[in-house]
Write an enzyme that holds these catalytic residues in place. Structure first.
Site, mmCIF file in Angstrom:
data_model
loop_
_atom_site.group_PDB
_atom_site.id
_atom_site.type_symbol
_atom_site.label_atom_id
_atom_site.label_comp_id
_atom_site.label_asym_id
_atom_site.label_seq_id
_atom_site.Cartn_x
_atom_site.Cartn_y
_atom_site.Cartn_z
ATOM 1 N N ARG A 205 11.846 -5.700 5.592
ATOM 2 C CA ARG A 205 11.565 -4.318 5.169
ATOM 3 C C ARG A 205 12.443 -3.309 5.895
ATOM 4 O O ARG A 205 12.698 -3.420 7.088
ATOM 5 C CB ARG A 205 10.085 -4.017 5.466
ATOM 6 C CG ARG A 205 9.692 -2.585 5.163
ATOM 7 C CD ARG A 205 8.221 -2.434 4.919
ATOM 8 N NE ARG A 205 7.411 -2.529 6.123
ATOM 9 C CZ ARG A 205 6.093 -2.380 6.127
ATOM 10 N NH1 ARG A 205 5.444 -2.154 4.990
ATOM 11 N NH2 ARG A 205 5.414 -2.477 7.243
ATOM 12 N N ARG B 27 11.234 -0.607 11.024
ATOM 13 C CA ARG B 27 10.138 -0.121 11.868
ATOM 14 C C ARG B 27 10.033 -0.982 13.118
ATOM 15 O O ARG B 27 10.189 -2.193 13.063
ATOM 16 C CB ARG B 27 8.814 -0.224 11.100
ATOM 17 C CG ARG B 27 8.484 1.014 10.307
ATOM 18 C CD ARG B 27 7.302 0.833 9.406
ATOM 19 N NE ARG B 27 6.123 0.284 10.072
ATOM 20 C CZ ARG B 27 4.913 0.234 9.505
ATOM 21 N NH1 ARG B 27 4.736 0.690 8.288
ATOM 22 N NH2 ARG B 27 3.896 -0.279 10.145
ATOM 23 N N ARG C 159 -9.898 0.534 8.875
ATOM 24 C CA ARG C 159 -9.432 -0.809 9.214
ATOM 25 C C ARG C 159 -10.477 -1.569 10.022
ATOM 26 O O ARG C 159 -10.251 -2.724 10.365
ATOM 27 C CB ARG C 159 -8.157 -0.716 10.057
ATOM 28 C CG ARG C 159 -6.857 -0.769 9.244
ATOM 29 C CD ARG C 159 -5.722 -0.472 10.204
ATOM 30 N NE ARG C 159 -4.479 -1.089 9.894
ATOM 31 C CZ ARG C 159 -3.419 -0.440 9.392
ATOM 32 N NH1 ARG C 159 -3.505 0.819 9.070
ATOM 33 N NH2 ARG C 159 -2.281 -1.078 9.201
ATOM 34 N N LYS D 91 0.830 -1.217 0.000
ATOM 35 C CA LYS D 91 0.000 0.000 0.000
ATOM 36 C C LYS D 91 0.861 1.263 0.000
ATOM 37 O O LYS D 91 0.634 2.180 -0.768
ATOM 38 C CB LYS D 91 -0.916 0.046 1.233
ATOM 39 C CG LYS D 91 -1.898 -1.091 1.346
ATOM 40 C CD LYS D 91 -2.874 -0.866 2.501
ATOM 41 C CE LYS D 91 -2.231 -0.884 3.877
ATOM 42 N NZ LYS D 91 -1.652 -2.163 4.301
HETATM 43 P P1 AMP Z 1 0.585 1.133 9.021
HETATM 44 O O1 AMP Z 1 1.704 2.099 8.826
HETATM 45 O O2 AMP Z 1 -0.613 1.442 8.166
HETATM 46 O O3 AMP Z 1 1.020 -0.297 8.902
HETATM 47 O O4 AMP Z 1 0.075 1.322 10.535
HETATM 48 C C1 AMP Z 1 0.948 1.128 11.629
HETATM 49 C C2 AMP Z 1 0.150 1.005 12.910
HETATM 50 O O5 AMP Z 1 -0.576 2.227 13.157
HETATM 51 C C3 AMP Z 1 -0.913 -0.080 12.939
HETATM 52 O O6 AMP Z 1 -0.378 -1.359 13.255
HETATM 53 C C4 AMP Z 1 -1.822 0.451 14.051
HETATM 54 O O7 AMP Z 1 -1.246 0.264 15.328
HETATM 55 C C5 AMP Z 1 -1.836 1.947 13.763
HETATM 56 N N1 AMP Z 1 -2.897 2.296 12.789
HETATM 57 C C6 AMP Z 1 -2.724 2.758 11.527
HETATM 58 N N2 AMP Z 1 -3.909 2.953 10.923
HETATM 59 C C7 AMP Z 1 -4.857 2.600 11.816
HETATM 60 C C8 AMP Z 1 -6.271 2.542 11.781
HETATM 61 N N3 AMP Z 1 -6.957 2.889 10.684
HETATM 62 N N4 AMP Z 1 -6.928 2.137 12.895
HETATM 63 C C9 AMP Z 1 -6.253 1.789 14.013
HETATM 64 N N5 AMP Z 1 -4.923 1.785 14.114
HETATM 65 C C10 AMP Z 1 -4.208 2.186 13.020
#
Ligand code: AMP
Length: 216
Positions: A129, A162, A90, A15
Site C-alpha cells: 500500500r 505508512r 474497535r 474501509k
Molecule cells: P487506521 O488508519 O484506522 O488503520 O488506524 C491507524 C492506527 O491508529 C491504529 O493502528 C491505532 O494505533 C490507531 N487507531 C485508529 N483508530 C483507533 C481506535 N478506534 N481505537 C484505538 N486506536 C485507534
C-alpha cells in the site's frame, strides 16, 4: 436514506477507499480516528505525542483518549444529518460508549457495513500500500499503480508508505483486530444494523453494494 454509518473490517479490507467514495457522493463528515491521530502527530499536538508510540507499534490508542476525540467530533453540528465512522469503534468499550453518546445526541447508528477479507489478501494489500501525502488517495505497488511512479494521479502529491504498514506492526494490528474488534460483529448483529460485504470482490463491488444499502 441511512446516513449514520459505521465502516468496520480488518486493516487493508478497503474501509478508507470506500469511505472516500461515499463521502464524495453523500457529503457527510468522514470521522476516521486513524486520520485524526495522524493529523495530530503531524501537528505535534499533545494528542499526537500520546498516539505516536501506540500507532508505530500497531497497538490501539487507549480507549479513554479515543472515545474522547470521537465524542467531541460527533457532537458537532455538521454530524446532525449523518456521519461516516471509519476505524471506530474497535473495542467493546468504544462500542458501548458510542451507543450511549449517539442515543444522547439522537444520532443513533442505523447502518454498520462490515467489509470481510481473508488474512492472506490483507497482508498482500497492506505490504504494497502507498498513500498520497497531500490528498490521502490510496495506491498499491502492484494492483493500483499511479501513472507516474511515486506521484498521485489526482493531485500530483508524493506517495509514501505508512510507517505502520510494515510486517511487525501489521502482525500486531491483525491480532488486535481478531481479538478486540472482530467480536463487535456480534454486538452489531444484535442491533439488526449489520451487513457483511465481501472485500475480496474489490472496491467497485463494495461501493455499489454500499450505496444500495445507504439509499438516496
Ligand atoms: P487506521 O488508519 O484506522 O488503520 O488506524 C491507524 C492506527 O491508529 C491504529 O493502528 C491505532 O494505533 C490507531 N487507531 C485508529 N483508530 C483507533 C481506535 N478506534 N481505537 C484505538 N486506536 C485507534
Amino acid at each position: 436514506m441511512k446516513s449514520n454509518i459505521i465502516l468496520m473490517g480488518p486493516p487493508g479490507a478497503g474501509k478508507g477507499t470506500l469511505a472516500k467514495r461515499l463521502i464524495a457522493k453523500y457529503k457527510i463528515p468522514h470521522i476516521s480516528t486513524g486520520d485524526m491521530f495522524r493529523e495530530a502527530i503531524k501537528a505535534n499536538t499533545k494528542l499526537g505525542l500520546l498516539a505516536k508510540d501506540y500507532m508505530t507499534r500497531g497497538d490501539l490508542v487507549p480507549d479513554d483518549v479515543t472515545i474522547g476525540i470521537v465524542n467531541e467530533r460527533l457532537a458537532k453540528d455538521d454530524c446532525s444529518h449523518g456521519y461516516l465512522l471509519d476505524g471506530f469503534p474497535r473495542t467493546l468499550a468504544q462500542a458501548e460508549a458510542l451507543k450511549k453518546l449517539t442515543e444522547n445526541l439522537k444520532r443513533d447508528v442505523n447502518l454498520v457495513i462490515n467489509i470481510d477479507c481473508d488474512q492472506e489478501e490483507l497482508v498482500k494489500r497492506i505490504s504494497g500500500r502507498r498513500v498520497c501525502k497531500n490528498c490521502g488517495a490510496p495506491y498499491h505497488v502492484l494492483f493500483v499503480k499511479p501513472k507516474v511512479e511515486g506521484v498521485c494521479d489526482i493531485c500530483g502529491g508524493p506517495l509514501f508508505q505508512r510507517s505502520d504498514d510494515n510486517e511487525e506492526s501489521l502482525k500486531v494490528r491483525l491480532s488486535n483486530y481478531y481479538n478486540m474488534t472482530k467480536p463487535l460483529i456480534s454486538f452489531y448483529e444484535k442491533s439488526g444494523n449489520l451487513v457483511n460485504l465481501d472485500g475480496i470482490k474489490g472496491s467497485d463491488y463494495v461501493y455499489s453494494e454500499a450505496i444500495k444499502l445507504i439509499g438516496e
